[in-house]
Design a protein around this motif. Structure first.
Motif, mmCIF file in Angstrom:
data_model
loop_
_atom_site.group_PDB
_atom_site.id
_atom_site.type_symbol
_atom_site.label_atom_id
_atom_site.label_comp_id
_atom_site.label_asym_id
_atom_site.label_seq_id
_atom_site.Cartn_x
_atom_site.Cartn_y
_atom_site.Cartn_z
ATOM 1 N N VAL A 151 0.841 -1.196 0.000
ATOM 2 C CA VAL A 151 0.000 0.000 0.000
ATOM 3 C C VAL A 151 0.874 1.244 0.000
ATOM 4 C CG1 VAL A 151 -1.790 1.265 1.242
ATOM 5 C CG2 VAL A 151 -1.819 -1.237 1.219
ATOM 6 N N LEU A 152 0.718 2.062 -1.054
ATOM 7 C CA LEU A 152 1.483 3.287 -1.224
ATOM 8 C C LEU A 152 0.599 4.354 -1.851
ATOM 9 C CD1 LEU A 152 4.607 1.691 -2.963
ATOM 10 C CD2 LEU A 152 4.620 2.691 -0.679
ATOM 11 N N GLU A 153 0.912 5.613 -1.560
ATOM 12 C CA GLU A 153 0.280 6.715 -2.275
ATOM 13 C C GLU A 153 0.690 6.617 -3.745
ATOM 14 O OE1 GLU A 153 -1.811 9.048 -1.120
ATOM 15 O OE2 GLU A 153 -1.767 8.142 0.880
ATOM 16 N N ALA A 154 -0.113 7.176 -4.626
ATOM 17 C CA ALA A 154 0.134 7.050 -6.066
ATOM 18 C C ALA A 154 1.511 7.576 -6.473
ATOM 19 C CB ALA A 154 -0.958 7.765 -6.854
ATOM 20 N N SER A 155 1.907 8.734 -5.972
ATOM 21 C CA SER A 155 3.207 9.297 -6.358
ATOM 22 C C SER A 155 4.348 8.464 -5.800
ATOM 23 C CB SER A 155 3.336 10.752 -5.905
ATOM 24 O OG SER A 155 3.244 10.838 -4.495
ATOM 25 N N THR A 156 4.178 7.950 -4.597
ATOM 26 C CA THR A 156 5.205 7.093 -3.998
ATOM 27 C C THR A 156 5.293 5.780 -4.760
ATOM 28 O OG1 THR A 156 4.762 8.085 -1.846
ATOM 29 C CG2 THR A 156 6.000 6.019 -1.857
ATOM 30 N N ARG A 157 4.154 5.243 -5.163
ATOM 31 C CA ARG A 157 4.118 3.998 -5.938
ATOM 32 C C ARG A 157 4.894 4.182 -7.239
ATOM 33 N NH1 ARG A 157 1.786 -0.749 -6.383
ATOM 34 N NH2 ARG A 157 0.765 -0.546 -4.387
ATOM 35 N N GLN A 158 4.703 5.315 -7.901
ATOM 36 C CA GLN A 158 5.417 5.591 -9.144
ATOM 37 C C GLN A 158 6.919 5.692 -8.886
ATOM 38 O OE1 GLN A 158 4.029 9.116 -11.123
ATOM 39 N NE2 GLN A 158 5.349 8.797 -12.884
#
Length: 98
Positions: A29-36
């Motif tokens: 589970v990550l925020e979208a920007s962190t996931r990118q």
């Protein structure tokens, strides 16, 4: 199992790349920007080095060699620190999964 912990004794036989791409990344589970950002780090710096290795075979010496290779390639200290955070998250989850 011998240590008294439940788990799949074959889990360490999976390659790093397979574990990251099929298990860890889709479920972490990550925020979208962190996931990118994590995906970029995995694809550029981490999976190319560790990808073919079996999870159970990766040792601290391999991580040190990887860090030295990143330094030699001119990767900044801040970027190396970030890549180590990602790698640590992968290993922490793998340990908890086993």
């Amino acid at each position: 199992m011998a240590a008294g912990r439940p788990g799949d004794p074959t889990a360490g036989r999976v390659s790093f790349a397979d574990y990251v791409n099929e298990n860890w990344f889709p479920n972490y589970v990550l925020e979208a920007s962190t996931r990118q950002s994590y995906r970029g780090g995995l694809d550029r710096h981490i999976v190319p080095w560790f990808g073919s290795m079996k999870m159970r075979d990766i040792l601290p010496t391999h991580v040190r060699e990887w860090v030295h290779a990143l330094e030699a390639a001119g990767v900044s200290a801040a970027n190396i620190r970030q890549q180590k955070i990602i790698l640590s998250a992968v290993f922490a989850t793998a340990l908890n999964d086993s």
